[in-house]
Motif scaffolding. Structure first.
Motif, PDB file in Angstrom:
ATOM      1  N   UNK A  94      10.960  44.717 -40.012  1.00 29.14           N
ATOM      2  CA  UNK A  94       9.794  44.598 -40.894  1.00 29.14           C
ATOM      3  C   UNK A  94       9.716  45.789 -41.838  1.00 29.14           C
ATOM      4  N   UNK A  95       9.998  46.984 -41.334  1.00 27.56           N
ATOM      5  CA  UNK A  95      10.010  48.164 -42.202  1.00 27.56           C
ATOM      6  C   UNK A  95      11.108  48.056 -43.264  1.00 27.56           C
ATOM      7  N   UNK A  96      12.243  47.494 -42.890  1.00 26.69           N
ATOM      8  CA  UNK A  96      13.334  47.311 -43.841  1.00 26.69           C
ATOM      9  C   UNK A  96      12.921  46.347 -44.957  1.00 26.69           C
ATOM     10  N   UNK A 100      12.631  47.273 -48.897  1.00 26.73           N
ATOM     11  CA  UNK A 100      13.351  46.503 -49.909  1.00 26.73           C
ATOM     12  C   UNK A 100      12.385  45.905 -50.938  1.00 26.73           C
ATOM     13  N   UNK A 101      11.220  45.429 -50.482  1.00 33.34           N
ATOM     14  CA  UNK A 101      10.232  44.859 -51.400  1.00 33.34           C
ATOM     15  C   UNK A 101       9.688  45.924 -52.337  1.00 33.34           C
ATOM     16  N   UNK A 102       9.398  47.111 -51.784  1.00 32.36           N
ATOM     17  CA  UNK A 102       8.905  48.202 -52.612  1.00 32.36           C
ATOM     18  C   UNK A 102       9.953  48.603 -53.656  1.00 32.36           C
ATOM     19  N   UNK A 103      11.212  48.656 -53.237  1.00 36.75           N
ATOM     20  CA  UNK A 103      12.284  48.986 -54.179  1.00 36.75           C
ATOM     21  C   UNK A 103      12.370  47.944 -55.286  1.00 36.75           C
ATOM     22  N   UNK A 104      12.214  46.668 -54.923  1.00 30.34           N
ATOM     23  CA  UNK A 104      12.254  45.605 -55.937  1.00 30.34           C
ATOM     24  C   UNK A 104      11.105  45.754 -56.929  1.00 30.34           C
ATOM     25  N   UNK A 105       9.920  46.084 -56.431  1.00 31.07           N
ATOM     26  CA  UNK A 105       8.776  46.291 -57.319  1.00 31.07           C
ATOM     27  C   UNK A 105       9.068  47.437 -58.289  1.00 31.07           C
ATOM     28  N   UNK A 106       9.604  48.533 -57.785  1.00 30.62           N
ATOM     29  CA  UNK A 106       9.898  49.697 -58.627  1.00 30.62           C
ATOM     30  C   UNK A 106      10.947  49.343 -59.675  1.00 30.62           C
ATOM     31  N   UNK A 107      11.974  48.600 -59.272  1.00 32.73           N
ATOM     32  CA  UNK A 107      13.048  48.221 -60.208  1.00 32.73           C
ATOM     33  C   UNK A 107      12.500  47.351 -61.330  1.00 32.73           C
ATOM     34  N   UNK A 129       5.509  38.816 -58.693  1.00 29.80           N
ATOM     35  CA  UNK A 129       4.729  38.098 -57.681  1.00 29.80           C
ATOM     36  C   UNK A 129       5.381  38.082 -56.309  1.00 29.80           C
ATOM     37  N   UNK A 130       6.639  37.648 -56.241  1.00 30.02           N
ATOM     38  CA  UNK A 130       7.303  37.537 -54.938  1.00 30.02           C
ATOM     39  C   UNK A 130       7.518  38.882 -54.252  1.00 30.02           C
ATOM     40  N   UNK A 131       8.027  39.900 -54.964  1.00 27.74           N
ATOM     41  CA  UNK A 131       8.167  41.203 -54.288  1.00 27.74           C
ATOM     42  C   UNK A 131       6.835  41.769 -53.795  1.00 27.74           C
ATOM     43  N   UNK A 132       5.768  41.600 -54.580  1.00 21.21           N
ATOM     44  CA  UNK A 132       4.459  42.092 -54.138  1.00 21.21           C
ATOM     45  C   UNK A 132       3.965  41.328 -52.927  1.00 21.21           C
ATOM     46  N   UNK A 133       4.167  40.019 -52.906  1.00 18.86           N
ATOM     47  CA  UNK A 133       3.775  39.226 -51.747  1.00 18.86           C
ATOM     48  C   UNK A 133       4.573  39.637 -50.525  1.00 18.86           C
ATOM     49  N   UNK A 134       5.888  39.828 -50.701  1.00 20.28           N
ATOM     50  CA  UNK A 134       6.730  40.253 -49.576  1.00 20.28           C
ATOM     51  C   UNK A 134       6.318  41.626 -49.073  1.00 20.28           C
ATOM     52  N   UNK A 135       5.979  42.537 -49.997  1.00 18.00           N
ATOM     53  CA  UNK A 135       5.549  43.878 -49.596  1.00 18.00           C
ATOM     54  C   UNK A 135       4.251  43.810 -48.812  1.00 18.00           C
ATOM     55  N   UNK A 136       3.302  43.007 -49.281  1.00 18.10           N
ATOM     56  CA  UNK A 136       2.021  42.884 -48.582  1.00 18.10           C
ATOM     57  C   UNK A 136       2.201  42.308 -47.191  1.00 18.10           C
ATOM     58  N   UNK A 137       2.985  41.229 -47.091  1.00 13.71           N
ATOM     59  CA  UNK A 137       3.196  40.585 -45.780  1.00 13.71           C
ATOM     60  C   UNK A 137       3.933  41.505 -44.815  1.00 13.71           C
ATOM     61  N   UNK A 138       4.922  42.237 -45.323  1.00 10.60           N
ATOM     62  CA  UNK A 138       5.678  43.128 -44.442  1.00 10.60           C
ATOM     63  C   UNK A 138       4.822  44.293 -43.958  1.00 10.60           C
ATOM     64  N   UNK A 139       3.946  44.806 -44.820  1.00 11.47           N
ATOM     65  CA  UNK A 139       3.051  45.883 -44.381  1.00 11.47           C
ATOM     66  C   UNK A 139       2.055  45.377 -43.338  1.00 11.47           C
ATOM     67  N   UNK A 140       1.580  44.166 -43.529  1.00 12.07           N
ATOM     68  CA  UNK A 140       0.722  43.569 -42.497  1.00 12.07           C
ATOM     69  C   UNK A 140       1.482  43.398 -41.199  1.00 12.07           C
ATOM     70  N   UNK A 141       2.765  43.026 -41.309  1.00 10.51           N
ATOM     71  CA  UNK A 141       3.594  42.899 -40.113  1.00 10.51           C
ATOM     72  C   UNK A 141       3.795  44.224 -39.401  1.00 10.51           C
ATOM     73  N   UNK A 142       3.996  45.283 -40.170  1.00  9.62           N
ATOM     74  CA  UNK A 142       4.126  46.617 -39.570  1.00  9.62           C
ATOM     75  C   UNK A 142       2.854  46.976 -38.812  1.00  9.62           C
TER      76      UNK A 142
END
Length: 404
Positions: A94-96, A100-107, A129-142
Motif C-alpha cells: 500500500x505504501x508503494x 507511485x501515485x504521488x510520483x505520478x501526480x508530481x510528474x 484524476x486517477x493518480x489523485x484517486x489512487x493516492x487517496x485510496x492508498x493513504x486510506x489503506x495505510x
C-alpha cells in the motif's frame, strides 16, 4: 450588482502557471535575471529561496515530532509482533502504491508526462484524476493497516502544520485559474477554479486568479515560522543565525527600483505626488471635505488620469464622502462616459459641464498644480463662470459647491 463578468480567456490570461512559482519578478535583484522559467502576465511568483528552505525545515520538524508522538499512541510492542507477519506485506504494498501515485501526480503537474510517455510508450499519464484517486485510496489503506499511521493522522488533524499546508496547497491550486497549465501546456481536468467560476457567484467577476499567490505567501510564511522555531529549539545561537537568515532573505527578495507608469502625461499633467499621506499630514482640502453633509457627492479634477484617480480613492477612505472618480479592474459605462467628457474639460468645456451637471455631483475639488503651465486655473475659472461657489482653498486645491 454591476453585472460585471470576465470572459474566460481574460481570467486564463491572468492565471498563474505551475512554473510561475519558479519564475521571479524581473525587479528582484538576485533572482530576476536568473530565474525566468516561464514568463507571463502576473506570473513572477517565486517567493525567494529562504522562505522555501525555512518552510521545508518546519514541515520536516513538525512531521518528525508528530511521528514520535504517534509511537506513544500506537499498539503495544507485543501486539505489534503478533500482527506483523500478515500486516507488513500489505502495508508495504500500500505504501508503494501511495508513493507511485504521488510520483505520478508530481510528474503530471511538472509537465513531464509527455517525456515519460515517450520513454515508456505503454504508460499514459495525462489527467490528474486517477493518480489523485489512487493516492487517496492508498493513504486510506495505510491508515487502515497501521495503527501508528492512524495516530499520526489524528495528530496531523489537530496540528498547525496540516492547516497551513492545506491552505497553501488550496491557494496554489486556485491561483492556477480555470485552465491549469504547466509550462503553458494545459492539464485536463485539473482545475478547481473552473467549477467555482461556473457555479459560485462572484468568481466570474474576478480577473486575476494569480493573486491567490498572496495567500500562498501568507501560508508559506507561517510554515517558515515553524522552521524558525525548529532552529530556536536546536541551535544555541538561534538569534544570531535567524538574524543572518533574515538578512539573506531581504537581500535576495528585494525588488528595487519599482518601475512606475507615466500615464499622467495623457492629459498634459504633472507627475503626481510620490506618496499618499494620512492623518494630519493628509492634504488640508480633505479636512474641509469632512465638514460637508454626509450625502455629498464629490468630483475631483483632473478627472480620468489613473495615478490621480487612485489617490482620490485613497483619500476618500479618510474623508468618507462619496466619490465619482476612481476605478478598479472594471470600468462601468457611466464612468467611461464621464472620463471622456471631464478628462477633456479644457478642450471641450461645454460638453464637460453637461457631463458634470448630470453626474449627480454636489461638490468639486480642483487640484490646480496638477496641470502644466498653470492650466489648472482655467478649470477653476470654468467653474466660476458656471456659478460654482468656492468653499475652501489650500495649497492650490480649491473646493467648490456646485449650483443646484
Amino acid at each position: 450588482r454591476g453585472g460585471i463578468a470576465r470572459p474566460r480567456w481574460e481570467v486564463e490570461l491572468f492565471s498563474a502557471d505551475v512554473y510561475s512559482y519558479l519564475t521571479a519578478t524581473e525587479g528582484q535583484r538576485v533572482w530576476g535575471p536568473r530565474l525566468q522559467v516561464f514568463s507571463k502576465p502576473e506570473g513572477g511568483l517565486f517567493p525567494s529561496l529562504t522562505p522555501l528552505l525555512l518552510a521545508g525545515l518546519g514541515v520536516v520538524g513538525s512531521l518528525r515530532a508528530l511521528w514520535k508522538g504517534s509511537s506513544s499512541q500506537g499498539p503495544s510492542a507485543a501486539a505489534t509482533r503478533q500482527r506483523r507477519w500478515w500486516r507488513r506485506p500489505a502495508l508495504a504494498l500500500t505504501l508503494l502504491v501511495a508513493a507511485a501515485s504521488l510520483l505520478a501526480v508530481i510528474v503530471i503537474v511538472a509537465g513531464a508526462a509527455n517525456e515519460i510517455s515517450s520513454w515508456l510508450p505503454g504508460l499514459r499519464m495525462r489527467r490528474l484524476g486517477r493518480p489523485l484517486l489512487a493516492l487517496t485510496c492508498s493513504l486510506l489503506g495505510v491508515a487502515a493497516l497501521s495503527p501508528r499511521a492512524r495516530a499520526l493522522a489524528r495528530g496531523l488533524g489537530h496540528s498547525h502544520l496540516s492547516f497551513y499546508a492545506a491552505g497553501l496547497l488550496l491557494a496554489f491550486w486556485l491561483s492556477l485559474g480555470p485552465t491549469v497549465t504547466s509550462l503553458g501546456q494545459p492539464l485536463p481536468g485539473a482545475s478547481l477554479y473552473l467549477w467555482l467560476y461556473e457555479h459560485v457567484p462572484g468568481y466570474g467577476s474576478l480577473r486575476v486568479p494569480a493573486r491567490f499567490a498572496m495567500l500562498v505567501t501568507l501560508f508559506l510564511s507561517v510554515l517558515g515560522g515553524l522552521g524558525a522555531l525548529e532552529i530556536v529549539r536546536r541551535c544555541r545561537r538561534a538569534g544570531l543565525l535567524l538574524s543572518a537568515v533574515g538578512l539573506v532573505f531581504l537581500l535576495e527578495s528585494t525588488a528595487a527600483p519599482i518601475v512606475l507608469n507615466d500615464v499622467w502625461r495623457e492629459f498634459n499633467l504633472k507627475k503626481p505626488p510620490g506618496r499618499v499621506l494620512v492623518g494630519s499630514e493628509a492634504p488640508a482640502i480633505y479636512r474641509a471635505v469632512q465638514t460637508l453633509p454626509v450625502e455629498a457627492v464629490l468630483v475631483e479634477f483632473p478627472f480620468g488620469s489613473s495615478p490621480y484617480e487612485l489617490r482620490y480613492m485613497f483619500y476618500s477612505t479618510q474623508h468618507g464622502r462619496r466619490l465619482s472618480n476612481g476605478y478598479s479592474g472594471a470600468l462601468p459605462a457611466s464612468y467611461l462616459e464621464r472620463r471622456t467628457a471631464l478628462g477633456a474639460v479644457l478642450g471641450e468645456p461645454d460638453r464637460a459641464w453637461s457631463a458634470l451637471a448630470s453626474s449627480g455631483a454636489t461638490h468639486v475639488i480642483v487640484h490646480e498644480r496638477a496641470w502644466r503651465r498653470g492650466k489648472g486655473k482655467k478649470v477653476t475659472a470654468w467653474l466660476d463662470r458656471h456659478g460654482a461657489r468656492r468653499l475652501a482653498a489650500s495649497d492650490d486645491d480649491i473646493l467648490f459647491a456646485l449650483p443646484r
